[in-house]
Design a protein around this motif. Structure first.
Motif, PDB file in Angstrom:
ATOM      1  N   VAL A 184      49.546  35.247  48.382  1.00  0.00           N
ATOM      2  CA  VAL A 184      49.368  36.344  47.114  1.00  0.00           C
ATOM      3  C   VAL A 184      48.017  36.271  46.414  1.00  0.00           C
ATOM      4  CG1 VAL A 184      50.340  36.440  44.816  1.00  0.00           C
ATOM      5  CG2 VAL A 184      51.724  36.350  46.402  1.00  0.00           C
ATOM      6  N   GLY A 185      47.597  34.979  46.212  1.00  0.00           N
ATOM      7  CA  GLY A 185      46.310  34.708  45.501  1.00  0.00           C
ATOM      8  C   GLY A 185      45.179  35.496  46.311  1.00  0.00           C
ATOM      9  N   GLU A 186      45.088  35.432  47.579  1.00  0.00           N
ATOM     10  CA  GLU A 186      44.073  35.838  48.447  1.00  0.00           C
ATOM     11  C   GLU A 186      44.092  37.418  48.500  1.00  0.00           C
ATOM     12  OE1 GLU A 186      43.582  32.387  52.029  1.00  0.00           O
ATOM     13  OE2 GLU A 186      45.282  33.906  52.076  1.00  0.00           O
ATOM     14  N   PHE A 187      45.308  38.068  48.432  1.00  0.00           N
ATOM     15  CA  PHE A 187      45.588  39.656  48.348  1.00  0.00           C
ATOM     16  C   PHE A 187      44.736  39.903  47.020  1.00  0.00           C
ATOM     17  CE2 PHE A 187      47.541  43.028  46.807  1.00  0.00           C
ATOM     18  CZ  PHE A 187      47.248  44.071  47.600  1.00  0.00           C
ATOM     19  N   ARG A 188      45.099  39.278  45.968  1.00  0.00           N
ATOM     20  CA  ARG A 188      45.001  39.566  44.397  1.00  0.00           C
ATOM     21  C   ARG A 188      43.346  39.618  44.469  1.00  0.00           C
ATOM     22  NH1 ARG A 188      47.127  35.943  40.352  1.00  0.00           N
ATOM     23  NH2 ARG A 188      46.113  37.268  39.127  1.00  0.00           N
ATOM     24  N   ARG A 189      42.678  38.857  45.071  1.00  0.00           N
ATOM     25  CA  ARG A 189      41.125  38.803  44.916  1.00  0.00           C
ATOM     26  C   ARG A 189      40.593  39.691  45.758  1.00  0.00           C
ATOM     27  NH1 ARG A 189      36.826  34.062  45.314  1.00  0.00           N
ATOM     28  NH2 ARG A 189      35.545  34.538  43.453  1.00  0.00           N
ATOM     29  N   GLU A 190      40.892  39.832  47.069  1.00  0.00           N
ATOM     30  CA  GLU A 190      40.015  40.440  48.138  1.00  0.00           C
ATOM     31  C   GLU A 190      40.692  42.012  48.065  1.00  0.00           C
ATOM     32  OE1 GLU A 190      38.406  39.686  50.106  1.00  0.00           O
ATOM     33  OE2 GLU A 190      38.605  37.614  49.839  1.00  0.00           O
ATOM     34  N   PHE A 191      41.820  42.736  47.424  1.00  0.00           N
ATOM     35  CA  PHE A 191      41.854  43.897  47.355  1.00  0.00           C
ATOM     36  C   PHE A 191      41.141  44.892  46.599  1.00  0.00           C
ATOM     37  CE2 PHE A 191      43.999  47.558  45.215  1.00  0.00           C
ATOM     38  CZ  PHE A 191      44.402  48.241  46.279  1.00  0.00           C
ATOM     39  N   ASP A 192      40.319  44.554  45.522  1.00  0.00           N
ATOM     40  CA  ASP A 192      39.271  45.425  44.968  1.00  0.00           C
ATOM     41  C   ASP A 192      38.049  44.379  44.663  1.00  0.00           C
ATOM     42  OD1 ASP A 192      38.190  47.617  43.960  1.00  0.00           O
ATOM     43  OD2 ASP A 192      39.211  47.351  42.044  1.00  0.00           O
ATOM     44  N   ARG A 193      37.718  43.517  45.554  1.00  0.00           N
ATOM     45  CA  ARG A 193      36.597  42.437  45.346  1.00  0.00           C
ATOM     46  C   ARG A 193      35.328  43.413  45.208  1.00  0.00           C
ATOM     47  NH1 ARG A 193      36.234  36.737  48.107  1.00  0.00           N
ATOM     48  NH2 ARG A 193      34.482  35.538  47.036  1.00  0.00           N
ATOM     49  N   ARG A 194      35.462  44.518  45.910  1.00  0.00           N
ATOM     50  CA  ARG A 194      33.901  45.008  45.777  1.00  0.00           C
ATOM     51  C   ARG A 194      33.516  45.591  44.460  1.00  0.00           C
ATOM     52  NH1 ARG A 194      37.759  48.728  47.838  1.00  0.00           N
ATOM     53  NH2 ARG A 194      37.414  48.120  49.881  1.00  0.00           N
ATOM     54  N   ASN A 195      34.590  45.654  43.698  1.00  0.00           N
ATOM     55  CA  ASN A 195      34.407  45.994  42.204  1.00  0.00           C
ATOM     56  C   ASN A 195      34.339  44.776  41.303  1.00  0.00           C
ATOM     57  OD1 ASN A 195      33.743  48.931  42.616  1.00  0.00           O
ATOM     58  ND2 ASN A 195      35.995  49.153  42.852  1.00  0.00           N
ATOM     59  N   GLY A 196      34.461  43.668  41.694  1.00  0.00           N
ATOM     60  CA  GLY A 196      34.736  42.441  41.024  1.00  0.00           C
ATOM     61  C   GLY A 196      35.960  42.425  40.012  1.00  0.00           C
ATOM     62  N   LYS A 197      36.874  42.925  40.650  1.00  0.00           N
ATOM     63  CA  LYS A 197      38.339  42.811  40.064  1.00  0.00           C
ATOM     64  C   LYS A 197      39.190  42.298  40.840  1.00  0.00           C
ATOM     65  CE  LYS A 197      37.602  47.117  37.097  1.00  0.00           C
ATOM     66  NZ  LYS A 197      38.276  48.263  36.931  1.00  0.00           N
ATOM     67  N   VAL A 198      40.497  41.628  40.089  1.00  0.00           N
ATOM     68  CA  VAL A 198      41.432  41.062  40.781  1.00  0.00           C
ATOM     69  C   VAL A 198      42.692  42.041  40.223  1.00  0.00           C
ATOM     70  CG1 VAL A 198      40.412  38.929  40.999  1.00  0.00           C
ATOM     71  CG2 VAL A 198      41.781  39.455  38.849  1.00  0.00           C
ATOM     72  N   THR A 199      43.762  41.807  40.883  1.00  0.00           N
ATOM     73  CA  THR A 199      45.112  42.426  40.656  1.00  0.00           C
ATOM     74  C   THR A 199      45.954  41.461  39.852  1.00  0.00           C
ATOM     75  OG1 THR A 199      46.348  41.792  42.359  1.00  0.00           O
ATOM     76  CG2 THR A 199      44.907  43.559  43.103  1.00  0.00           C
ATOM     77  N   GLY A 200      47.087  42.016  39.255  1.00  0.00           N
ATOM     78  CA  GLY A 200      47.927  41.262  38.425  1.00  0.00           C
ATOM     79  C   GLY A 200      48.792  40.504  39.581  1.00  0.00           C
ATOM     80  N   ARG A 201      49.533  39.572  38.976  1.00  0.00           N
ATOM     81  CA  ARG A 201      50.501  38.974  39.787  1.00  0.00           C
ATOM     82  C   ARG A 201      51.830  39.524  39.675  1.00  0.00           C
ATOM     83  NH1 ARG A 201      53.596  34.090  38.774  1.00  0.00           N
ATOM     84  NH2 ARG A 201      54.600  33.178  40.789  1.00  0.00           N
ATOM     85  N   TYR A 202      52.072  39.558  38.264  1.00  0.00           N
ATOM     86  CA  TYR A 202      53.468  40.168  37.840  1.00  0.00           C
ATOM     87  C   TYR A 202      53.405  41.760  38.039  1.00  0.00           C
ATOM     88  CZ  TYR A 202      54.878  36.348  34.894  1.00  0.00           C
ATOM     89  OH  TYR A 202      55.173  34.859  34.711  1.00  0.00           O
ATOM     90  N   ASP A 203      52.173  42.463  38.093  1.00  0.00           N
ATOM     91  CA  ASP A 203      52.201  43.832  38.391  1.00  0.00           C
ATOM     92  C   ASP A 203      50.584  43.994  39.345  1.00  0.00           C
ATOM     93  OD1 ASP A 203      51.969  46.472  38.755  1.00  0.00           O
ATOM     94  OD2 ASP A 203      52.988  46.982  36.753  1.00  0.00           O
ATOM     95  N   ALA A 204      50.812  44.085  40.487  1.00  0.00           N
ATOM     96  CA  ALA A 204      49.665  44.256  41.226  1.00  0.00           C
ATOM     97  C   ALA A 204      48.974  45.552  41.240  1.00  0.00           C
ATOM     98  CB  ALA A 204      49.905  43.929  42.790  1.00  0.00           C
ATOM     99  N   SER A 205      49.544  46.494  40.421  1.00  0.00           N
ATOM    100  CA  SER A 205      48.910  47.642  40.398  1.00  0.00           C
ATOM    101  C   SER A 205      48.116  48.043  39.255  1.00  0.00           C
ATOM    102  CB  SER A 205      50.229  49.095  40.261  1.00  0.00           C
ATOM    103  OG  SER A 205      50.347  48.678  38.749  1.00  0.00           O
ATOM    104  N   VAL A 206      48.031  46.675  38.433  1.00  0.00           N
ATOM    105  CA  VAL A 206      47.238  46.523  37.454  1.00  0.00           C
ATOM    106  C   VAL A 206      45.962  45.756  37.663  1.00  0.00           C
ATOM    107  CG1 VAL A 206      47.067  45.301  34.948  1.00  0.00           C
ATOM    108  CG2 VAL A 206      49.066  46.537  35.609  1.00  0.00           C
ATOM    109  N   THR A 207      44.560  46.141  37.289  1.00  0.00           N
ATOM    110  CA  THR A 207      43.618  45.114  37.769  1.00  0.00           C
ATOM    111  C   THR A 207      42.930  44.936  36.465  1.00  0.00           C
ATOM    112  OG1 THR A 207      42.373  47.292  37.892  1.00  0.00           O
ATOM    113  CG2 THR A 207      43.396  46.310  40.084  1.00  0.00           C
ATOM    114  N   GLY A 208      41.996  43.691  36.711  1.00  0.00           N
ATOM    115  CA  GLY A 208      41.284  43.255  35.607  1.00  0.00           C
ATOM    116  C   GLY A 208      39.950  42.606  36.148  1.00  0.00           C
TER     117      GLY A 208
END
Length: 533
Positions: free
Chosen positions: A365-389
């Motif tokens: 889970v942690g690897e996906f959250r960081r790699e999914f939008d890494r090009r924009n320096g963002k991570v996804t949520g764990r509770y809701d992965a459609s939310v990024t920060g």
């Protein structure tokens, strides 16, 4: 490390003694206990706790002039008397008049010594037949989470927006009438386990904490609280339902089993919200953790391009439990299988193929959250992965980020819960309110040995014991904390007596708190109402 036979026997013996101690420690006591609680309940809301008569020490011995009267430790920590208020709620097409009670139930050990005050908030609709009206008991998970998430996010009379502009730490914690409250068709009792909300220990020492901060001790305590509430309000004959969220998936089946076999209380139905049912599927070397999370990761990738439903993921689910699992089992010793699954995972998730091959297509889970939008320096949520920060350390080789879909809710939910309790319900405990108490989770005893914590065994038992008991499970598509497909796999293993008319899984676009989205909350309410008919 290999443990010797003698050591294992010793460990089992100690565990057995601990379980016996836990069960005894939270059972209701004799008439003395009831008299103690009745005396406290007769005091009006806001009245001070009973004091030792003048001229006596707490033990009843007479003291001389100038003697300082120090109340027993249990009384120093006691929650205030229950507060009962009449409330009216104007909702679209109807007006609800109900009785709200914010209070607590005291638990004693087998010696009659007070152990903990468990806070609850109940709502009972006026003018109804209590014998035939359903009553639902709701609790969250963690361990260490209060019931505010379910109460203020989903089922209670008032609701706090926890999506969009409401999902910001500085958002105004304004409670509004909840058009989707369950109060129309069921009375509601929200329970805060000890260490959460205002619930607290009244006994000192580590032993009591070890008992309550354990899987079995927690279950025994909450089951007892439910029985005691039913006795207190003469609702033992009412249809009863148990609702748990997240770690509540471990609590729920175990509590129902305890109610059935230890407390003498039958349960009509169980509602599980984003539950975890078996921790073995989420950690260690289990290959199922990758199978369970793949459909959610694919859903996140598709949602970034447009709306997605579970029906859109049918082929992903088939692949996850078919070719994907088969290639996983072959292992990295089979290069062709590893590259095949890594490339497929990259295609489904949108993650760079080179990254997927480097990780052999096995994204935790942690690897996906960081790699999914890494090009924009963002991570996804764990509770809701459609939310990024934003990733606070995007260039670090290690992960140093929180959860943009959950951390921002702590402030508004805490403020709203305190305001509701103290101002609207007129119950003013001292001390802090704990929405999510990390100290509870750190101290929690999940058990040890060859059997990690799971509730599937109890789920099978409660469904087998009572052929009328029904189960409804709700999940969010984008939840990486407790992926919906893990539950689907578990439910598919149940025997034939867990037929579709008794066991139902519903999945909505949303995260762990899928009810934060209006369509999901409305649809789930309809499912709950149908279950309770």
């Amino acid at each position: 490390m290999v443990i010797g036979f003698a050591a294992r026997c010793s460990a089992y013996f100690v565990a057995a003694l601990l379980l016996i101690s836990v069960t005894a420690a939270v059972h209701a006591q004799d008439a003395d206990e009831q008299q103690q609680e009745q005396a406290a309940e007769k005091q009006p809301a806001g009245a001070p706790a009973a004091r030792t008569p003048s001229g006596q020490t707490p033990s009843g011995q007479k003291g001389g002039r100038g003697t300082t009267q120090t109340p027993p430790a249990a009384e120093q920590h006691r929650l205030p008397p229950d507060s009962t208020t009449k409330q009216t709620l104007a909702l679209p097409g109807r007006t609800l008049t109900f009785t709200a009670t914010a209070g607590s139930i005291r638990l004693f050990d087998d010696k009659g010594e007070p152990q903990a005050d468990i806070a609850y908030t109940s709502y009972q609709l006026d003018g109804t037949d209590g014998l035939n009206r359903p009553v639902a008991f709701l609790f969250n998970g963690g361990p260490g989470a209060s019931s505010a998430w379910l109460q203020l996010g989903d089922a209670g009379p008032w609701r706090l927006s926890i999506s969009g502009e409401g999902a910001v730490a500085s958002a105004s914690p304004e409670l509004l009438p909840n058009a989707e409250t369950w109060l129309d068709f069921s009375d509601l009792v929200f329970i805060d386990p000890v260490g959460t909300g205002y619930s607290r220990f009244v006994a000192t020492g580590e032993n009591v904490r070890k008992r309550f901060y354990s899987v079995d001790g927690d279950v025994s305590a909450l089951a007892l609280v439910i029985r005691r509430w039913l006795e207190k309000y003469d609702r033992l004959l009412s249809p009863k339902f148990v609702t748990g969220e997240s770690y509540g998936g471990i609590r729920g089946p175990k509590i129902v089993r305890n109610l059935q076999t230890q407390q003498g209380v039958g349960v009509r139905g169980m509602i599980l919200v984003s539950p975890v049912l078996d921790f073995r599927d989420y950690s260690g070397s289990s290959l199922l953790q990758y199978v369970a999370s793949l459909p959610t990761m694919a859903a996140v990738a598709r949602e970034a391009k447009g709306p997605v439903t579970r029906d859109d993921l049918a082929e992903v689910e088939r692949y996850a439990r078919g070719e994907f699992l088969a290639d996983l089992v072959k292992g990295q010793a089979d290069t062709d299988a590893t590259n095949r699954l890594a490339d497929k995972v990259a295609a489904l998730t949108g993650i760079d193929q080179a990254v997927s091959r480097r990780l052999a297509g096995r994204f935790d889970v942690g690897e996906f959250r960081r790699e999914f939008d890494r090009r924009n320096g963002k991570v996804t949520g764990r509770y809701d992965a459609s939310v990024t920060g934003f990733d606070p350390y995007p260039d670090s080789s290690s992960s140093h980020f929180g959860d943009p879909s959950g951390d921002s809710l702590t402030a508004p939910l805490t403020s709203a819960a305190v305001d509701l309790t103290t101002r609207k319900l007129n119950w003013r405990p001292d001390g802090s309110y704990h929405l999510l108490n990390d100290a509870v989770g750190r101290a929690w005893d999940f058990g040890r040995g060859r059997n990690p914590t799971e509730s599937v065994s109890e789920l099978r038992q409660v469904l087998a014991l009572d052929p009328k008991l029904k189960l409804l499970v709700g999940h969010g598509l984008f939840d990486l904390a407790t992926p919906y497909f893990a539950t689907r796999i578990v439910l598919d293993q149940l025997p034939a007596y867990a037929s579709p008319d008794r066991v139902k899984l519903v999945v909505y676009p949303g995260g762990h708190m899928f009810y934060s989205r209006d369509p999901a909350r409305q649809a789930f309410r309809s499912e709950v109402q149908a279950l309770m008919k």
